[in-house]
Design a protein around this motif. Structure first.
Motif, PDB file in Angstrom:
ATOM      1  N   ARG B  75     -22.301 -91.248  86.322  1.00 12.41           N
ATOM      2  CA  ARG B  75     -20.766 -91.117  85.773  1.00 12.41           C
ATOM      3  C   ARG B  75     -19.515 -91.893  86.068  1.00 12.41           C
ATOM      4  O   ARG B  75     -19.251 -93.082  85.923  1.00 12.41           O
ATOM      5  N   GLN B  76     -20.147 -92.728  87.832  1.00 12.05           N
ATOM      6  CA  GLN B  76     -19.183 -93.506  88.753  1.00 12.05           C
ATOM      7  C   GLN B  76     -19.479 -95.009  87.656  1.00 12.05           C
ATOM      8  O   GLN B  76     -18.180 -95.412  87.672  1.00 12.05           O
ATOM      9  N   GLN B  77     -20.507 -95.743  87.425  1.00 11.38           N
ATOM     10  CA  GLN B  77     -20.613 -96.243  87.034  1.00 11.38           C
ATOM     11  C   GLN B  77     -20.218 -96.505  85.650  1.00 11.38           C
ATOM     12  O   GLN B  77     -19.954 -97.296  85.294  1.00 11.38           O
ATOM     13  N   ALA B  78     -20.468 -95.652  84.519  1.00 15.81           N
ATOM     14  CA  ALA B  78     -20.034 -95.403  83.640  1.00 15.81           C
ATOM     15  C   ALA B  78     -18.567 -95.811  83.439  1.00 15.81           C
ATOM     16  O   ALA B  78     -17.448 -96.266  82.318  1.00 15.81           O
ATOM     17  N   GLN B  79     -17.917 -95.187  84.360  1.00 21.64           N
ATOM     18  CA  GLN B  79     -16.728 -94.862  84.300  1.00 21.64           C
ATOM     19  C   GLN B  79     -15.772 -96.436  84.662  1.00 21.64           C
ATOM     20  O   GLN B  79     -15.172 -97.051  83.773  1.00 21.64           O
ATOM     21  N   LYS B  80     -16.786 -97.465  85.485  1.00 23.54           N
ATOM     22  CA  LYS B  80     -16.442 -98.751  85.865  1.00 23.54           C
ATOM     23  C   LYS B  80     -16.598 -99.508  84.644  1.00 23.54           C
ATOM     24  O   LYS B  80     -15.885 -99.955  84.806  1.00 23.54           O
ATOM     25  N   MET B  81     -17.243 -98.958  84.338  1.00 26.48           N
ATOM     26  CA  MET B  81     -17.925-100.049  83.077  1.00 26.48           C
ATOM     27  C   MET B  81     -16.924 -99.628  82.007  1.00 26.48           C
ATOM     28  O   MET B  81     -16.301-100.512  81.245  1.00 26.48           O
ATOM     29  N   LEU B  82     -16.641 -98.822  81.982  1.00 27.15           N
ATOM     30  CA  LEU B  82     -15.159 -98.193  80.842  1.00 27.15           C
ATOM     31  C   LEU B  82     -13.984 -99.059  80.798  1.00 27.15           C
ATOM     32  O   LEU B  82     -13.464 -99.862  80.368  1.00 27.15           O
ATOM     33  N   LYS B  83     -13.894 -98.827  82.305  1.00 27.90           N
ATOM     34  CA  LYS B  83     -12.756 -99.927  82.646  1.00 27.90           C
ATOM     35  C   LYS B  83     -12.602-101.199  82.889  1.00 27.90           C
ATOM     36  O   LYS B  83     -12.081-101.768  82.199  1.00 27.90           O
ATOM     37  N   ASP B  84     -13.646-101.966  82.890  1.00 30.27           N
ATOM     38  CA  ASP B  84     -14.517-103.355  82.817  1.00 30.27           C
ATOM     39  C   ASP B  84     -14.164-103.230  81.254  1.00 30.27           C
ATOM     40  O   ASP B  84     -13.386-104.728  81.255  1.00 30.27           O
ATOM     41  N   ALA B  85     -14.409-102.761  80.790  1.00 31.52           N
ATOM     42  CA  ALA B  85     -14.544-103.444  79.573  1.00 31.52           C
ATOM     43  C   ALA B  85     -12.645-103.297  78.493  1.00 31.52           C
ATOM     44  O   ALA B  85     -12.246-104.056  78.354  1.00 31.52           O
ATOM     45  N   SER B  86     -12.279-102.066  79.194  1.00 31.15           N
ATOM     46  CA  SER B  86     -10.983-102.406  78.682  1.00 31.15           C
ATOM     47  C   SER B  86     -10.027-103.234  79.274  1.00 31.15           C
ATOM     48  O   SER B  86      -9.112-103.956  78.422  1.00 31.15           O
ATOM     49  N   ASP B  87     -10.108-103.250  80.140  1.00 31.06           N
ATOM     50  CA  ASP B  87      -9.552-104.383  80.792  1.00 31.06           C
ATOM     51  C   ASP B  87      -9.672-106.007  80.714  1.00 31.06           C
ATOM     52  O   ASP B  87      -8.715-106.966  79.769  1.00 31.06           O
ATOM     53  N   GLN B  88     -11.067-106.246  79.640  1.00 32.62           N
ATOM     54  CA  GLN B  88     -11.428-107.236  79.652  1.00 32.62           C
ATOM     55  C   GLN B  88     -10.817-107.264  78.151  1.00 32.62           C
ATOM     56  O   GLN B  88     -10.105-108.593  77.573  1.00 32.62           O
ATOM     57  N   LEU B  89     -10.743-106.564  76.910  1.00 36.34           N
ATOM     58  CA  LEU B  89     -10.323-106.399  76.114  1.00 36.34           C
ATOM     59  C   LEU B  89      -8.709-106.851  76.143  1.00 36.34           C
ATOM     60  O   LEU B  89      -7.965-106.940  75.122  1.00 36.34           O
TER      61      LEU B  89
END
Lengths: 256, 168
Positions: B75-89
């Motif tokens: 769950r933590q990883q998924a959240q991190k990935m989500l955050k990264d993706a959104s930052d990148q975007l």
């Protein structure tokens, strides 16, 4: 009195008039005479042997298979075992364990003896004071010997309650001694009297049933009720005898 | 009572001893040890089963805990990935926005320059046309030819004045 009534019973004995005390009469089956002693195998001896046979069968036949999950008969045997084991553990503690076989024999012998006495035509050896007193004497002498063996001469302190004022000591010791010595007597008499009275009552009532004809259903109903009561008493008295023995054993082992 | 008839005392006691001792021997030698053994075996079995059950329960507990942990990690990883993706975007969007606005500014500048030069050209054309018109008009009106550079200068001067007047 016994002579008188028994002759009366004999006179009127046209089939109905069975005397209530006649059932306690001993009769030799195999006469044995050794010196001056009459050691005949009597009806009483026969029923003692039958009791031993019943107990042995009850304990040994169902346990042949040594089943982990007991069947009905084995469960009954285990229940008897557990009842005695719990009785002994609760009243005499762990040290009483080594006397378990004796207590078990005592309880089962009296239990089966009392119960089989309720079968019409059987003989109740526990209704004889000689038998009950002999067993009580074994318990009394045995526990006293255990007491002295464990505590030496200190077992005498058993008769001097602690914390009592010294001036009252002679009186207290006397009372304790009398109560101690009356143990076997009360033990023997209790069982004997219960069995005697119960069986005499049953026989008396049974006599009425025949004498009263149709109205005999009334004593018959009483007879049924009292027979049920006698079953209870048979079990209870065996239990009382055994548990008192356990308590005496506890006194000998732990001095109160 | 027959109970108190001493004739049978000896027999009663003798047979009591015989039967009771017999019972004691049978019970203590065979029946009771067998019973004790049965019960001990059962107790052992029960304890064994209980221990096994407890062990299994612990294992299940461990598995459950590791599952929980893994789930939490995932769950933590998924959240991190989500955050990264959104930052990148976000970052990409910002960059593109900047680039686009820069390009736009440049184009606007260019267009303005073009407009200016076109305007200048138009004005120059206007000036020469106006000069010619003024020369010919003065020739018609005055009947004499005005020098071309004189006319041009006059037009220039006039335009300058109108421009200044317009501006003022």
């Amino acid at each position: 009195m016994a002579e008188q009534t028994s002759t009366n019973g004999g006179d009127g004995g046209g089939g109905f008039g069975l005397h209530p005390m006649e059932q306690f009469e001993l009769s030799p089956i195999v006469p044995i005479q050794i010196g001056d002693l009459n050691l005949s195998f009597t009806n009483s001896s026969l029923w003692m042997v039958i009791a031993v046979a019943i107990i042995s069968a009850l304990m040994m036949l169902p346990t042949r298979g040594r089943a982990l999950i007991p069947g009905r008969a084995q469960a009954a045997a285990e229940m008897l075992y557990e009842v005695v084991a719990n009785m002994l553990r609760d009243s005499a503690g762990k040290e009483g364990r080594q006397y378990f076989p004796f207590v078990f024999c005592l309880f089962s012998f009296l239990l089966i003896g009392n119960l089989q006495g309720l079968i019409p035509g059987s003989f109740t050896f526990t209704s004889h004071i000689v038998v009950t007193f002999a067993l009580a004497a074994v318990v009394f002498l045995g526990t006293t010997a255990i007491g002295f063996a464990r505590h030496g001469i200190g077992f005498l302190k058993f008769f001097a309650p602690e914390g009592a004022p010294s001036w009252s000591l002679p009186l207290l010791v006397l009372i304790e001694l009398i109560s101690y010595l009356s143990r076997p007597v009360s033990l023997a008499l209790r069982l004997f009297a219960n069995m005697l009275v119960g069986h005499a009552l049953l026989k008396t009532l049974a006599g009425f049933v025949f004498v009263l004809g149709i109205a005999g259903v009334i004593p018959l109903a009483g007879l049924v009720a009292i027979t049920a009561l006698e079953v209870l008493i048979a079990i209870l008295q065996a239990y009382v005898f055994a548990i008192l023995s356990c308590i005496y054993l506890n006194d000998a082992l732990h001095m109160h | 009572m027959p109970q108190f008839n001493p004739e049978w005392f000896a027999s009663q006691i003798f047979w009591l001893i015989v039967t009771f001792v017999g019972l004691y021997l049978i019970m203590s030698r065979v029946a009771l040890p067998r019973m004790a053994q049965i019960m001990e075996e059962r107790q052992d079995k029960i304890e064994d089963d209980l221990a096994k059950a407890e062990k299994l329960r612990q294992e299940a507990e461990e598995v459950y805990q590791s599952y929980e942990q893994q789930l939490a990690e995932a769950r933590q990883q998924a959240q991190k990935m989500l955050k990264d993706a959104s930052d990148q975007l976000d970052k990409e969007q910002r960059e593109r926005h900047e680039a686009f606005s820069k390009e736009l500014d440049q184009k606007i500048d260019e267009a303005e320059q073009r407009i200016d030069s076109a305007k200048q050209q138009a004005l120059d054309n206007l000036q020469s046309v106006a000069g010619e018109v003024a020369q010919q008009a003065s020739a018609k009106l005055l009947g004499e030819q005005v020098a071309k550079d004189k006319a041009d200068a006059a037009v220039k001067d006039a335009m300058k004045r109108t421009q200044e007047g317009g501006q003022a």
